[in-house]
Design an enzyme around this catalytic site. Structure first.
Site, PDB file in Angstrom:
ATOM      1  N   SER A   4       5.668  -5.578  -4.416  1.00 30.17           N
ATOM      2  CA  SER A   4       5.916  -4.619  -3.162  1.00 30.17           C
ATOM      3  C   SER A   4       4.672  -4.809  -2.087  1.00 30.17           C
ATOM      4  CB  SER A   4       6.056  -3.268  -3.306  1.00 30.17           C
ATOM      5  OG  SER A   4       4.920  -2.725  -4.217  1.00 30.17           O
ATOM      6  N   ASP A  51       0.046   7.364  -1.891  1.00 33.70           N
ATOM      7  CA  ASP A  51       0.288   6.043  -1.934  1.00 33.70           C
ATOM      8  C   ASP A  51      -0.976   5.409  -1.622  1.00 33.70           C
ATOM      9  OD1 ASP A  51       0.703   3.189  -1.845  1.00 33.70           O
ATOM     10  OD2 ASP A  51       2.533   3.431  -0.403  1.00 33.70           O
ATOM     11  N   HIS A 105      -0.343   0.687  -1.235  1.00 35.64           N
ATOM     12  CA  HIS A 105       0.069  -0.179  -0.206  1.00 35.64           C
ATOM     13  C   HIS A 105      -0.950   0.221   0.872  1.00 35.64           C
ATOM     14  CE1 HIS A 105       3.550   0.075  -3.089  1.00 35.64           C
ATOM     15  NE2 HIS A 105       3.577  -1.190  -2.693  1.00 35.64           N
TER      16      HIS A 105
END
Length: 472
Positions: free
Chosen positions: A192, A436, A439
Site C-alpha cells: 500500500s 496511520d 502512509h
C-alpha cells in the site's frame, strides 16, 4: 533634466564635461536596473518567506544560510524547467510536445548529473504554499490520504524542500515527466505504500492532464490509469511480499500467519513485467508478522514463531531473500525485450509511531521535520534499507544486459519526516482510535519521491544518449 541628472554627475565624474545628460542616463541605466532588480528580489523574499530571519529550533548556521538561499534554489529549479521546456518541439496537433533530444557535447558530458548523490541531503524551508497541488485540485486523491479533509489543521509540513548536499533537485514538471514516458507503461509493484507513491504521482501529473481510470479490481488493489494525450499507462500491481505469500485460513477465518515461498514470485506482477517500460519495485511493511519460510520444499525457519526445532529468523533475513528472488526473476526475464525495461528499486520508507505501535496507542503528532543529526542509523529501518541496497548492487553488477536497474533511495530523507503521516486524520470509520503513521498525507512529503523519480529518468536518458554517441 539638470536636476534629474545630478545623481549621475557624481557617479561618472571622470567622464568629459561635454558628455550629454542623455548619454549619461543611458550609461547609468544598468546601475539603476540592477538596483531595482535587487530591491525586487529582497521585497519578494521578505513578503513570501516564512520567518526569513528566524532561526528554527536545533538549526545550524549552515541551515540558516540554506534558508536565505531558498529563493535562488527555486529560481535555479525554475530555470531548469524553463531550459527543458524550451527544448520541447510543438510538432503535433493541439500542441502535443516531444522532447527535443540533442547530441551532448563530447567535452562536457554533464559529470554533475552522473556523480551527485541525490539521496544524501537535508530538508530546508521552501516557499510558503510550495506544494504542487491541493486536496481539491487533485481529482484522484484517495480519501484515506486526504488529511486536510479529515481535520488536519497544521500545514507547515508542506513547506519543506529536499536539498541534496552537492547539487540541486529540480522542481517536478509534469510536462517533462509525461514527455519522457510518452507511449510507455509504468507500474508500481508492491504494497500500500507503493500505491501511496502512485497516488502522489497521479496528483502531480493530473495538473497537466486528467487521466482516465480504465481498470479497477473488486478490492481496488490493481488499478490502471491512462493519459490519452501522452499515450502513457500508469498502474499499481499490488503485492504484499513480492514473492508468494499464502495466509493460513482456519475455519474460514484469516489468521494473520503466512507461509512464504522464496522460489516463487507473485504471478500477479510477474506476468505483466514483459509489457512494461518502467517497474518501480518496493516492499517491507508486511514482513513484521508471524511467518514460516520455505524454499525448494524445505522449511528455512520462521519469524516470531518461537517453536522448538525451527530456526527463528529476523525480518532482515526474510526481506533479503524476497528481494533476491524478485530482482533475479526480473533480471532473467526471457520475454522482456532487450534494453526496454528499467527497474527501479525504491528503498524502505519508515513509519514514525511514538508511544506504541499501530494497535497499542502509537501516534505521530509532529508538525515539522527533524534535523539529519537526529536520525538514528542504528534503527531497523536503516538495516532494511541496507539489505535492499546490497541486493540491488548484486543484481546491478551481475545483470544479464537485458534489464536496466536503478535505485530510488528514500529512506534517509523520510526518516527525517515524522510530520508527514495522516496520524488520526485518515477517516477510517472502522478503525477509529487507531493512527496511520505508515502512509503519507497528500499533498505532502511523499511528493519528493516523484521529484527524485523524474531526476532518475532524466539521468537515465542522458546516460543512454552519452553511450549512443560514444562519449564514454
Amino acid at each position: 533634466m539638470k536636476s534629474s541628472s545630478k545623481p549621475f554627475d557624481h557617479k561618472f565624474h571622470n567622464y568629459g564635461k561635454k558628455e550629454s545628460c542623455a548619454n549619461l542616463l543611458i550609461k547609468g541605466l544598468p546601475f539603476v536596473l540592477t538596483s531595482l532588480f535587487i530591491a525586487t528580489i529582497l521585497t519578494f523574499f521578505f513578503l513570501y518567506s516564512p520567518n526569513p530571519l528566524t532561526l528554527l529550533p536545533n538549526q545550524t548556521h549552515d541551515e540558516f544560510i540554506d534558508n536565505h538561499s531558498q529563493i535562488e534554489e527555486h529560481e535555479h529549479a525554475n530555470d531548469f524547467i524553463k531550459h527543458h521546456s524550451q527544448n520541447l518541439n510543438l510538432n503535433q496537433e493541439h500542441e502535443d510536445q516531444h522532447v527535443n533530444i540533442s547530441k551532448p557535447s563530447p567535452s562536457k558530458p554533464n559529470k554533475e548529473k552522473k556523480t551527485c548523490d541525490l539521496f544524501k541531503g537535508h530538508w530546508i524551508r521552501g516557499l510558503r504554499g510550495s506544494s504542487y497541488y491541493t486536496n481539491s485540485s487533485c481529482p484522484t486523491i484517495p480519501d484515506s490520504k486526504n488529511c486536510f479533509k479529515h481535520g488536519r489543521m497544521d500545514n507547515d509540513f508542506l513547506n519543506w524542500k529536499w536539498k541534496p548536499e552537492q547539487c540541486e533537485l529540480p522542481m517536478f514538471d509534469p510536462k517533462i515527466f509525461l514527455n519522457i514516458v510518452r507511449g510507455k507503461k509504468m507500474a508500481f509493484i508492491g504494497d500500500s505504500v507503493a500505491r501511496n507513491h502512485m497516488d502522489s504521482l497521479l496528483c502531480l501529473l493530473s495538473q497537466e492532464e486528467i487521466p482516465k481510470d480504465i481498470h479497477k479490481d473488486s478490492e481496488d488493489k490493481f488499478r490502471t490509469y491512462y493519459f490519452p494525450k501522452y499515450d502513457f499507462t500508469l498502474m499499481i500491481l499490488w503485492s504484499r511480499f513480492l514473492i508468494v505469500g499464502e495466509e493460513r485460513i482456519v475455519n474460514g477465518t484469516d489468521t494473520g500467519i503466512f507461509d512464504l515461498h522464496f522460489d516463487k514470485v507473485d504471478e500477479d506482477w510477474a506476468k505483466v513485467i514483459p509489457e512494461l517500460d518502467y517497474a518501480i519495485v518496493s516492499s517491507g511493511h508486511w514482513f513484521f508478522r508471524l511467518m514460516y519460510l520455505h524454499q525448494g520444499g524445505k522449511l528455512l525457519g520462521c519469524v516470531y514463531c518461537s517453536e522448538k526445532n525451527v530456526i527463528n529468523r529476523d525480518s532482515d533475513f526474510t526481506l533479503r531473500l524476497a528481494f533476491e528472488a524478485t530482482l533475479n526473476y526480473i533480471n532473467n526475464c526471457k520475454e522482456c525485450r532487450k534494453g526496454k525495461l528499467l527497474t527501479i528499486l525504491r528503498t524502505f520508507a519508515p513509519a514514525h509511531f511514538e508511544g506504541g505501535i499501530w494497535n497499542t496507542g502509537g501516534y505521530c503528532n509532529r508538525t515539522s521535520p527533524i534535523n539529519k543529526g537526529e536520525v538514528d542509523l542504528n534503527r531497523f529501518e536503516w538495516n532494511l534499507r541496507n539489505v535492499q541496497m546490497e541486493e540491488f548492487m548484486k543484481v546491478k553488477n551481475n545483470n544479464k544486459g537485458n534489464i536496466r536497474f536503478e535505485i530510488l533511495d528514500v529512506t534517509n530523507a523520510m526518516m527525517m519526516r515524522p510530520d508527514g503521516h495522516p496520524g488520526q486524520h485518515w477517516g477510517n470509520k472502522w478503525m477509529k482510535g487507531y493512527n496511520d503513521c505508515t502512509h503519507w498525507c497528500l499533498p505532502g512529503a511523499i511528493d519528493v519521491w516523484s521529484e527524485l523519480l523524474l531526476a532518475i529518468l532524466q539521468r537515465e536518458g542522458d546516460q543512454e544518449r552519452i553511450m549512443s554517441f560514444g562519449l564514454e
